[in-house]
Design an enzyme around this catalytic site. Structure first.
Site, mmCIF file in Angstrom:
data_model
loop_
_atom_site.group_PDB
_atom_site.id
_atom_site.type_symbol
_atom_site.label_atom_id
_atom_site.label_comp_id
_atom_site.label_asym_id
_atom_site.label_seq_id
_atom_site.Cartn_x
_atom_site.Cartn_y
_atom_site.Cartn_z
ATOM 1 N N ASP A 320 1.068 -1.212 0.212
ATOM 2 C CA ASP A 320 -0.450 0.111 0.066
ATOM 3 C C ASP A 320 0.707 0.862 0.282
ATOM 4 O O ASP A 320 2.110 1.224 0.274
ATOM 5 C CB ASP A 320 -0.953 0.026 1.669
ATOM 6 C CG ASP A 320 -1.595 1.584 1.705
ATOM 7 O OD1 ASP A 320 -2.399 1.767 0.511
ATOM 8 O OD2 ASP A 320 -1.150 1.978 2.773
ATOM 9 N N ASP A 511 -7.125 -2.229 2.242
ATOM 10 C CA ASP A 511 -5.581 -2.494 2.464
ATOM 11 C C ASP A 511 -6.389 -4.485 3.128
ATOM 12 O O ASP A 511 -5.688 -5.414 2.581
ATOM 13 C CB ASP A 511 -4.859 -2.345 3.275
ATOM 14 C CG ASP A 511 -3.749 -1.262 2.886
ATOM 15 O OD1 ASP A 511 -4.995 -0.657 1.405
ATOM 16 O OD2 ASP A 511 -3.674 -0.362 3.353
#
Length: 623
Positions: A320, A511
């Protein structure tokens, strides 16, 4: 419950050791009696029988218990019990006594070694056993950490350990976070900063408002994860246990074959004893528990031994961006069209103090303090207006100044957020903001490439221009921007279908799906959301990306150690069984086999204990 089981286990070991020592004393009396009065064998035999009977109690009890709870360790208990009963049947009371004594002493020493390794894990739990100075009307009261409630105010003095998570309301200090994150450099905190349970006040005074207590606190979550990991079984142990009964049958056939061919009871008993799989039973768990303890010392929480093994095999990494590769906090990176940058910063910081927008917070951090604004008002997402030095002031987007009728210079081309400021109807210029990569990001990515994770991908929900800029700065060639949580998960699944075993690293709710889809999911920071911590397989209690490389090196070393221990256990057992079957060990074969068997187990435990020497905390801290 875990503490109760540990105490029970220690009591059982103590009882077994006491019986073994008492039996050994009686056996010594029998030997001395027989030596002093060779013709009087009756009394010596009776004392030896009593010694054998005493020591048989724990051995037979363990064997009976293993029938109700089958496992690989139970196979060892049953084999020793069979050898004991066979020695009784053959009238060999000396072997019937000595053999269990040797095995019990070996078992106690093995468990003591394993308990010592587990103690390194449980040491983290004892950090929660602290007291707190709770502020009450008229003074301070000393209470247990478990008595704290959300909203309580507590006092931290130099040397105190934080009993709960909280927010600093007054004071300033440096906090030692080494027990939580593995970092040796203290962190300075002041009003508004977060304090994690388990951190130590090094040199100041703090008034802290409690926000999380008990198992919900940072330390509480860490302890829960550690206990879960400690109780899990490594994959190799589950495989060995699956074939435990088949192994038992094979050993019995080998012992029967030895008796049929040689007719030698000593060799037959030696085969039973030599076949005990204690070294195999302890090979993987002892190594895995040592690795989990070392990982916790480095601020790396591994939820289970299976994830520890999976971590050793990853060959790609998916990141991420915001809050993972970058700090997640905007900072000032430049100016545009500003004649007086100091005046521009002063106006932006003064107006930014009246807003909680990320751009406003970044302006406050970059500018000087002390200027007060009157009639401050947020303008519906466009910016902030107010009065400064008796003049109308504004800070915000281009559209804000269009509404106010203030002429502005053309905004510069920039990948990140832009904010302008004006005072008295005169435009002062533009401020350029950006979310910067973490200081250690470049080093961490290079380290991962050196470990074979050359394929590196970045997934982000941010704009394509911003993502591409961060990707170029960090040397990540494959960047996917404006990705929703489902998009991230599908991208990770594509990596898996392409033959990669991706390590997925993130810190936000968006995420969580991707973390579950990867071979191993890593959550950054124990302060993360519950969803992310539940989805991840590994949790970094801090935000140092270099811990990723540390985790992989530790897991690979753990895998190699397990492989060596399993090979050692299998090889040594095969050699001992062969020697016992051939009668090479002689009349005292069962006792010699027991001693040599325990020797191999201790070698395996010693090899596992070498993992406790693994230490990279200084490397990361120094960077």
């Amino acid at each position: 419950m875990t503490a109760l089981l540990a105490r029970t286990e220690r009591l059982l070991l103590g009882a077994q050791l006491t019986l073994a020592m008492l039996s050994a004393g009686l056996l010594a009396v029998a030997v001395l009696w027989q030596f002093a009065l060779p013709g009087d064998t009756g009394v010596a035999g009776l004392v030896a029988a009593l010694a054998a009977a005493l020591v048989a109690v724990p051995v037979l009890a363990d064997a009976a218990r293993s029938l109700r709870h089958p496992g690989l360790h139970g196979v060892a208990d049953r084999l020793v019990a069979l050898a004991l009963l066979a020695a009784w049947a053959a009238g060999d009371l000396m072997t019937a006594a000595v053999l269990p004594i040797v095995m019990i002493l070996g078992h106690v020493l093995e468990e003591r070694s394993l308990l010592g390794t587990r103690e390194a894990v449980r040491a983290l739990g004892r950090l929660a056993e602290t007291r707190a100075r709770r502020l009450v009307l008229g003074g301070v009261e000393l209470v247990a950490a478990s008595a704290l409630r959300i909203g309580d105010r507590i006092e931290l003095r130099a040397g105190d350990r934080a009993p709960a998570d909280g927010v600093v309301r007054a004071g300033s200090a440096s906090l030692d976070m080494a027990s939580l994150t593995g970092e040796s450099v203290p962190v300075d905190v002041a009003a508004g900063d977060a304090v994690a349970a388990g951190s130590i006040d090094c040199n100041g005074w703090l008034e802290v408002e409690v926000t999380r207590t008990g198992t919900d606190s940072t330390l509480g979550r860490i302890i829960t994860l550690m206990r879960t990991a400690e109780e899990s079984k490594p994959p190799v142990t589950r495989v060995l246990e699956r074939y435990g009964e088949q192994y038992m049958a094979l050993v019995l056939m080998a012992a029967a074959g030895t008796w049929f061919v040689s007719g030698d009871m000593a060799s037959t008993l030696a085969v039973l004893v030599a076949s005990c799989p204690c070294a195999l039973v302890l090979a993987a768990p002892a190594t895995a528990i040592a690795a989990i303890a070392v990982a916790a010392r480095h601020g790396i929480l591994i939820k289970g031994t299976g994830f520890l093994e999976n971590l050793a095999g990853v060959d790609a990494v998916v990141f991420d961006k915001t809050g993972t590769l970058t700090t997640g906090v905007l900072s000032l990176v430049g100016f545009g069209g500003a004649a007086d940058e100091a005046a521009l910063l002063r106006v932006a910081a003064a107006l930014g103090a009246a807003s909680s927008h990320p751009v406003s917070r970044a302006a406050v951090l970059a500018g000087p303090a002390g200027s007060s604004v009157g009639d401050a008002r947020e303008e519906g997402g466009f910016g902030v207006t107010g009065t400064l030095d008796g003049l109308p002031a504004a800070f915000g987007r281009e559209e804000l100044f269009a509404r106010l009728g203030v002429a502005v210079s053309p905004p510069p081309t920039h990948d990140g957020p832009i904010g302008g400021a004006s005072l008295g109807g005169v435009f002062l210029g533009w401020l350029l903001f950006a979310d910067r990569p973490r200081a250690e990001a470049m080093e961490a990515l290079a380290d991962l490439r050196g470990l074979g994770l050359e394929r590196q991908v970045m997934l982000t929900g941010d704009r394509a221009a911003v993502a591409a800029h961060i990707g170029r700065e960090l040397g990540i060639g494959e960047v996917y921007a404006e990705a929703l949580p489902d998009d991230k998960m599908r991208r990770v699944q594509l990596e898996t279908r392409a033959g990669f075993r991706p390590l997925v690293v993130g810190d936000g709710v968006n995420d969580s799906l991707a973390l579950k889809a990867g071979a191993v999911g890593v959550a950054m920071g124990a302060q993360g959301t519950d969803v992310v911590l539940a989805s991840a397989d590994v949790v970094l209690t801090g935000s140092d990306l270099r811990r990723l490389g540390t985790a992989i090196r530790l897991s690979r070393r753990c895998r190699r150690t397990i492989q060596v221990n399993v090979a050692l256990g299998l090889g040594w057992t095969a050699v001992l069984v062969t020697l016992a079957a051939l009668g090479v060990l002689g009349p005292q074969g069962p006792i010699i086999a027991a001693l040599l068997h325990n020797l191999s187990t201790f070698v395996g435990l010693g090899n596992a204990g070498r993992l406790l020497l693994f230490d990279e905390s200084g490397d990361a801290a120094a960077g």
